[in-house]
Design an enzyme around this catalytic site. Structure first.
Site, short mmCIF file in Angstrom:
data_model
loop_
_atom_site.label_atom_id
_atom_site.label_comp_id
_atom_site.label_asym_id
_atom_site.label_seq_id
_atom_site.Cartn_x
_atom_site.Cartn_y
_atom_site.Cartn_z
CG LEU A 171 -2.09 -0.94 1.24
CD1 LEU A 171 -2.74 -0.97 2.61
CD2 LEU A 171 -3.11 -0.53 0.18
CG ASP A 172 0.05 5.06 -2.06
OD1 ASP A 172 -0.40 5.37 -0.94
OD2 ASP A 172 -0.47 5.44 -3.12
CE1 TYR A 173 5.66 7.68 4.62
CE2 TYR A 173 4.64 9.69 3.80
CZ TYR A 173 5.40 9.03 4.75
OH TYR A 173 5.92 9.73 5.82
#
Length: 268
Positions: free
Chosen positions: A105-107
């Protein structure tokens, strides 16, 4: 433990998927008992042979661990970060076994993240051929029209290739509405790019389900162990998912090489 193909051993150890393991072997990065092995059919015994990748000795997991974490925003889905940002690994207080994130999952995204030391299952979940459905709650800057929703469902051009059919449902009507989105692929920042294509920006993105696994009541930063029943359901879901048939225009025209077939997990 009987001898297994090196590709499978690297997968079990959580090093890479079997396809990525083939690439690693062809690059001469794998050794068995001090000898570099590049032949893809080679076998070894995980318990008795010294198997190294990039000089690091691999160890078979003593037992398999399966976790679900509610990843908070502003957290990296990596084991470490060269820029010193917080990672999901720092949230696993009390977990003695070494586990790895399953996908990314991105930042700025949050929600359900699986972690395990079961490399075979992890790689099956991340495999593009598995098409395991993932469900997200997404807050965006404005309502989509019915035509835009249908375009979202049927496919949007992304990096020269249309996205696979997706699910979208309005769950909260407001100036900045919430949508439930279901994907069976995980291309880089896919949901954000799809909404941007339709003229909307994503304000919040939260994953709430991966295959049969739901996050439940976990608060951001909290985790729990999967039950035996959940692990069995996940294994069944991975085993039963047929490879989705792409339209002819999306199929590669020629057989790709091992190096071209390998791909890193993408963030959404």
């Amino acid at each position: 433990m009987p001898e297994e193909r090196l590709q499978k051993i690297l997968s079990i150890a959580g090093v890479a998927s079997r396809r990525q393991a083939e690439k690693i072997m062809l690059e001469g990065r794998v050794s068995v008992n001090g000898t570099i092995v590049t032949e893809l059919g080679s076998k070894a015994n995980f318990e008795t042979d010294h198997i190294k990748v990039d000089g690091r000795l691999l160890h078979a997991p003593k037992h398999q661990v399966y976790l679900v974490l509610n990843k908070p925003t502003a957290t990296m889905t990596t084991v470490s970060d060269p820029e010193g940002r917080a990672t999901v690994m720092q949230l696993l207080r009390g977990v003695k076994d070494r586990v790895y994130p399953v996908g990314r999952l991105d930042y700025h995204s949050e929600g359900l993240l699986l972690l395990t030391n079961d490399g075979e299952l992890a790689n099956a979940i991340m495999s593009a051929a598995t098409h395991l459905p993932k469900t997200y709650l997404v807050k965006v800057t404005g309502l989509l029209t019915s035509d835009q929703e249908e375009e979202f469902r049927t496919g949007i051009p992304l990096m020269g290739r249309r996205t696979l059919p997706a699910g979208i449902k309005l769950i909260r009507n407001a100036a900045n509405p919430w949508y439930e989105v279901k994907l069976t692929e995980g291309r880089n920042n896919q949901i954000r790019v799809m909404f941007k294509h339709l003229g909307k920006l994503v304000e919040k993105l939260k994953r709430v389900k991966v295959g049969p696994i739901e996050m439940g009541s976990l608060k951001p930063g909290e985790f729990r162990h999967l039950s035996t029943e959940e692990v069995e359901k996940l294994n069944r879901a991975v085993a039963q998912r047929p490879a989705a048939q792409r339209p002819a225009a999306q199929r590669p025209a020629v057989q790709r090489t091992v190096a071209q077939r390998s791909a890193k997990p993408k963030a959404v």
